[in-house]
Structure formats: C-alpha cells, structure tokens
Design a protein around this motif. Structure first.
Motif, PDB file in Angstrom:
ATOM      1  N   ARG A  40     -30.387   9.220  14.336  1.00 29.82           N
ATOM      2  CA  ARG A  40     -30.863   7.905  13.513  1.00 29.82           C
ATOM      3  C   ARG A  40     -30.373   6.748  14.272  1.00 29.82           C
ATOM      4  N   PRO A  41     -31.270   5.650  14.575  1.00 33.01           N
ATOM      5  CA  PRO A  41     -32.685   5.753  14.125  1.00 33.01           C
ATOM      6  C   PRO A  41     -33.574   6.501  14.918  1.00 33.01           C
ATOM      7  N   GLU A  42     -33.486   6.562  16.153  1.00 35.38           N
ATOM      8  CA  GLU A  42     -34.413   7.529  16.999  1.00 35.38           C
ATOM      9  C   GLU A  42     -33.716   7.617  18.486  1.00 35.38           C
ATOM     10  N   TYR A  43     -33.558   8.907  18.957  1.00 34.03           N
ATOM     11  CA  TYR A  43     -33.008   9.262  19.864  1.00 34.03           C
ATOM     12  C   TYR A  43     -33.865   9.200  21.088  1.00 34.03           C
ATOM     13  N   SER A  44     -33.468   8.479  22.391  1.00 31.84           N
ATOM     14  CA  SER A  44     -34.194   8.401  23.425  1.00 31.84           C
ATOM     15  C   SER A  44     -33.615   9.150  24.716  1.00 31.84           C
ATOM     16  N   PHE A  45     -34.378  10.078  25.251  1.00 29.95           N
ATOM     17  CA  PHE A  45     -33.540  11.009  26.440  1.00 29.95           C
ATOM     18  C   PHE A  45     -33.473   9.993  27.593  1.00 29.95           C
ATOM     19  N   THR A  46     -34.136   8.814  27.625  1.00 29.40           N
ATOM     20  CA  THR A  46     -34.167   8.040  28.569  1.00 29.40           C
ATOM     21  C   THR A  46     -33.229   6.690  28.658  1.00 29.40           C
ATOM     22  N   SER A  47     -33.137   6.459  27.656  1.00 31.95           N
ATOM     23  CA  SER A  47     -32.333   5.130  27.178  1.00 31.95           C
ATOM     24  C   SER A  47     -30.733   5.476  26.657  1.00 31.95           C
ATOM     25  N   ASN A  48     -30.772   6.625  25.805  1.00 31.60           N
ATOM     26  CA  ASN A  48     -29.559   6.831  25.056  1.00 31.60           C
ATOM     27  C   ASN A  48     -28.539   7.889  26.030  1.00 31.60           C
ATOM     28  N   ALA A  49     -27.213   7.534  26.261  1.00 29.09           N
ATOM     29  CA  ALA A  49     -26.396   8.336  26.979  1.00 29.09           C
ATOM     30  C   ALA A  49     -26.300   9.895  26.204  1.00 29.09           C
ATOM     31  N   ILE A  50     -26.147  10.767  26.943  1.00 26.55           N
ATOM     32  CA  ILE A  50     -25.678  12.215  26.415  1.00 26.55           C
ATOM     33  C   ILE A  50     -24.528  12.310  25.189  1.00 26.55           C
ATOM     34  N   SER A  51     -23.542  11.326  25.632  1.00 28.50           N
ATOM     35  CA  SER A  51     -22.504  11.101  24.668  1.00 28.50           C
ATOM     36  C   SER A  51     -22.910  10.762  23.267  1.00 28.50           C
ATOM     37  N   ASP A  52     -23.812   9.761  23.173  1.00 27.32           N
ATOM     38  CA  ASP A  52     -24.486   9.362  21.958  1.00 27.32           C
ATOM     39  C   ASP A  52     -24.461  10.360  20.847  1.00 27.32           C
ATOM     40  N   LEU A  53     -25.164  11.516  21.409  1.00 28.02           N
ATOM     41  CA  LEU A  53     -25.190  12.703  20.548  1.00 28.02           C
ATOM     42  C   LEU A  53     -24.071  13.322  19.866  1.00 28.02           C
ATOM     43  N   PHE A 175     -29.367  14.371  45.263  1.00 32.91           N
ATOM     44  CA  PHE A 175     -29.988  13.522  43.612  1.00 32.91           C
ATOM     45  C   PHE A 175     -28.674  13.067  43.103  1.00 32.91           C
ATOM     46  N   VAL A 176     -27.971  13.766  42.864  1.00 30.79           N
ATOM     47  CA  VAL A 176     -26.824  13.534  41.935  1.00 30.79           C
ATOM     48  C   VAL A 176     -26.086  12.410  42.661  1.00 30.79           C
ATOM     49  N   LEU A 177     -25.851  12.505  43.782  1.00 31.05           N
ATOM     50  CA  LEU A 177     -25.173  11.279  44.743  1.00 31.05           C
ATOM     51  C   LEU A 177     -26.005  10.028  44.440  1.00 31.05           C
ATOM     52  N   LEU A 178     -27.223   9.896  44.651  1.00 32.37           N
ATOM     53  CA  LEU A 178     -27.752   8.982  44.255  1.00 32.37           C
ATOM     54  C   LEU A 178     -27.978   8.519  43.063  1.00 32.37           C
ATOM     55  N   ALA A 179     -27.735   9.325  42.115  1.00 34.57           N
ATOM     56  CA  ALA A 179     -27.956   8.796  40.728  1.00 34.57           C
ATOM     57  C   ALA A 179     -26.292   8.213  40.555  1.00 34.57           C
ATOM     58  N   GLY A 180     -25.358   8.937  40.930  1.00 31.51           N
ATOM     59  CA  GLY A 180     -23.910   8.327  40.798  1.00 31.51           C
ATOM     60  C   GLY A 180     -23.783   6.954  41.235  1.00 31.51           C
ATOM     61  N   VAL A 181     -24.539   6.635  42.557  1.00 26.37           N
ATOM     62  CA  VAL A 181     -24.063   5.449  43.247  1.00 26.37           C
ATOM     63  C   VAL A 181     -24.791   4.267  42.307  1.00 26.37           C
ATOM     64  N   SER A 182     -25.917   4.661  41.667  1.00 25.04           N
ATOM     65  CA  SER A 182     -26.743   3.898  40.788  1.00 25.04           C
ATOM     66  C   SER A 182     -26.143   3.422  39.474  1.00 25.04           C
ATOM     67  N   PHE A 189     -32.910   0.766  38.151  1.00 25.42           N
ATOM     68  CA  PHE A 189     -34.365   0.734  38.605  1.00 25.42           C
ATOM     69  C   PHE A 189     -35.319   1.178  37.696  1.00 25.42           C
ATOM     70  N   GLY A 190     -35.356   0.760  36.359  1.00 26.04           N
ATOM     71  CA  GLY A 190     -36.188   1.004  35.421  1.00 26.04           C
ATOM     72  C   GLY A 190     -36.402   2.575  34.771  1.00 26.04           C
ATOM     73  N   PHE A 191     -35.294   3.167  35.192  1.00 22.51           N
ATOM     74  CA  PHE A 191     -35.345   4.801  34.753  1.00 22.51           C
ATOM     75  C   PHE A 191     -34.666   4.778  33.328  1.00 22.51           C
ATOM     76  N   GLY A 192     -33.679   3.580  33.030  1.00 23.86           N
ATOM     77  CA  GLY A 192     -32.812   3.934  31.801  1.00 23.86           C
ATOM     78  C   GLY A 192     -31.498   4.552  32.014  1.00 23.86           C
ATOM     79  N   GLY A 193     -30.402   3.936  31.405  1.00 22.88           N
ATOM     80  CA  GLY A 193     -29.140   4.630  31.572  1.00 22.88           C
ATOM     81  C   GLY A 193     -29.098   6.093  31.351  1.00 22.88           C
ATOM     82  N   GLY A 194     -29.991   6.633  30.503  1.00 16.67           N
ATOM     83  CA  GLY A 194     -29.880   7.892  29.732  1.00 16.67           C
ATOM     84  C   GLY A 194     -30.316   8.957  30.851  1.00 16.67           C
TER      85      GLY A 194
END
Length: 268
Positions: A40-53, A175-182, A189-194
């Motif tokens: 709650r209120p609503e989980y977003s796989f693009t905005s919310n972090a995994i740890s929020d769960l 890909f993981v390296l690029l994500a880690g640097v970001s 880049f418009g992807f969202g933290g999650g």
C-alpha cells in the motif's frame, strides 16, 4: 582433443543442490510479486526499490506499507544462502581444473560469491527502515558488487563452461556496471530508481537459476548423479571421499604442477 575431466565432489554427493538453487532463486522473484500485490498504496517495479517490500514500518498515511514484509525479508535472506551454497558449487566444480588460471578464478569466484551472499543476508536481516550501523546499505553493496564481480571473473577466466553461459555472464556484467554507475551518479535517465536497481541486481539472480540448471543438466548428461562418485577409473576417488579430501587432492595437484621441473627443448 578431449576436454580435461572436472572432478565434481560436492555436487556429486549432493546432486539435489542444483535444483534447490533454482527453486530458491525463483522464489525470490515470486516473493516480490506476492509482497507487491498487497503493498500500500501501490507498488511500482520501476519507481520503488526492492527494499521497500521488506520495510517493516507500516504506519498510517505512509507511502510505504508492506504487510508481507516478513516474506520479502526472509526471501532475501534465503537468496543469500543460495548464493553461499552456489559458491561452494562453483569452487568444487572447477577446483580440479588442469589450468592454474582456472583454479585461481574458482577460488576468487568462491570468495566473492560467498561475500555477496553474506551481504544479501544482511539486507534481509536489517530492513531499510532500520539500517542499524548502515548494515542494510553495506549489505546491498556487498550483494550486488561482490556477487556480480564473481560472475564477471568466472565468465572471463573459466575455461570449461559452455559458451552460452560465458556470454551471458560477461554481457550482463556490463549492464550491471552501467546501472551501478548510474545509481552512484544519481542519474536515472527516466528509468526510475527501482528499474535501475533491478537492472543491477536481477542478472545475478537469473545467473543463479541458469547455473543451477547448468549443474543439473551437466551432471545428468555425464551420468554423475548419485550418492557416490561415478567417474571413470582414471583418477577416481574412493566412494567415501569427502569434501575435505577434495581440497587436499586439489592442493596436492597444485604442488605437483608447480614443483615439476621444466622440460628441455630439443635442438632443431
């Protein structure tokens, strides 16, 4: 030329470990869907972090409320355990290689993957809203950093793995390296933290699933499944050999190769 024989010790005696790694890693993804379903209120796989769960603070009028946080935190801890067990599988698979570089990579991968597993256990044991002594943050860095470093090392150096698995390990590491640097540079880049966090973490979990299938399939094809060793008679250990025996035999093999005098070249 035939490929050198890899003596599988731990997985020969416990052939169920490959499927268990697959199941535990798959459950990690299923737990996210289950926990996000009632978030709650609503989980977003693009905005919310995994740890929020796994956030344990479900307060009124809060933007983060995960009623099934116990399921998520336990699942992350189980994933860490799977990573540690997977590290033993990697080490026992390749520690008998005839190539010194491959043996060194197996040891490095074993250490890094185990440290990544410890990090995942810290993430599950210390939720983000608690983060005592920054253990949650440290655990996240360890789980992603050491885990993916292990995969990259093994993908670059190990010789006796299938090409499709090697290519997956190397490509996803980029890909993981690029994500880690970001993430470190705070550029989404418009992807969202999650989404970026998942891009950095999911390849590691997917690799565990693929490696579990690889172990199971490889042993099945070579008729290595069973409670005892079923290798050829050449160099086959005793049926009651233990993992400790394997470590000793591997060390003796290294000493023999390093103490062997160089052969003289014949004159032309």
């Amino acid at each position: 030329m035939t490929q050198p024989v890899r003596i599988r010790v731990f997985t020969n005696r416990h052939d169920w470990m490959g499927p268990v790694i697959v199941l535990l890693s798959c459950w990690y993804f299923a737990a996210q869907v289950l926990t996000a379903w009632v978030f709650r209120p609503e989980y977003s796989f693009t905005s919310n972090a995994i740890s929020d769960l796994g956030n344990t603070a479900c307060l009124p009028n809060s933007n983060i409320c995960s009623p099934l946080y116990v399921v998520m935190d336990a699942s992350i801890g189980i994933l860490g355990l799977a990573m540690i067990v997977g590290a033993f599988l990697i080490f026992s698979e390749f520690s008998f290689s005839e190539h010194q570089r491959e043996r060194a990579a197996a040891l490095a991968g074993f250490v890094c993957m185990a440290l990544g597993g410890v990090g995942a256990i810290l993430v599950g044991a210390v939720p983000e809203n608690v983060n005592t002594a920054h253990l949650h943050t440290v655990g996240t860095i360890m789980a992603i950093g050491f885990g993916q470093l292990a995969i990259l090392i093994l993908g670059l150096v190990l010789i006796e793995i299938d090409n499709w698995l090697r290519e997956f390990m190397i490509v996803t590491s980029l890909f993981v390296l690029l994500a880690g640097v970001s993430i470190a540079g705070k550029h989404q880049f418009g992807f969202g933290g999650g989404a970026l966090e998942r891009l950095a973490q999911y390849p590691e979990s997917v690799w565990l699933i693929l490696f579990g299938f690889y172990i199971s399939r490889n042993h099945s094809h070579n008729r290595l499944i069973g409670p005892h060793f079923t290798l050829s008679a050449e160099g086959r250990p005793a049926p009651d050999a233990t993992f400790g025996w394997a470590l000793g035999a591997s060390a003796r093999s290294v000493r023999r190769r390093t103490t062997q005098p160089p052969q003289r070249k014949l004159a032309a």
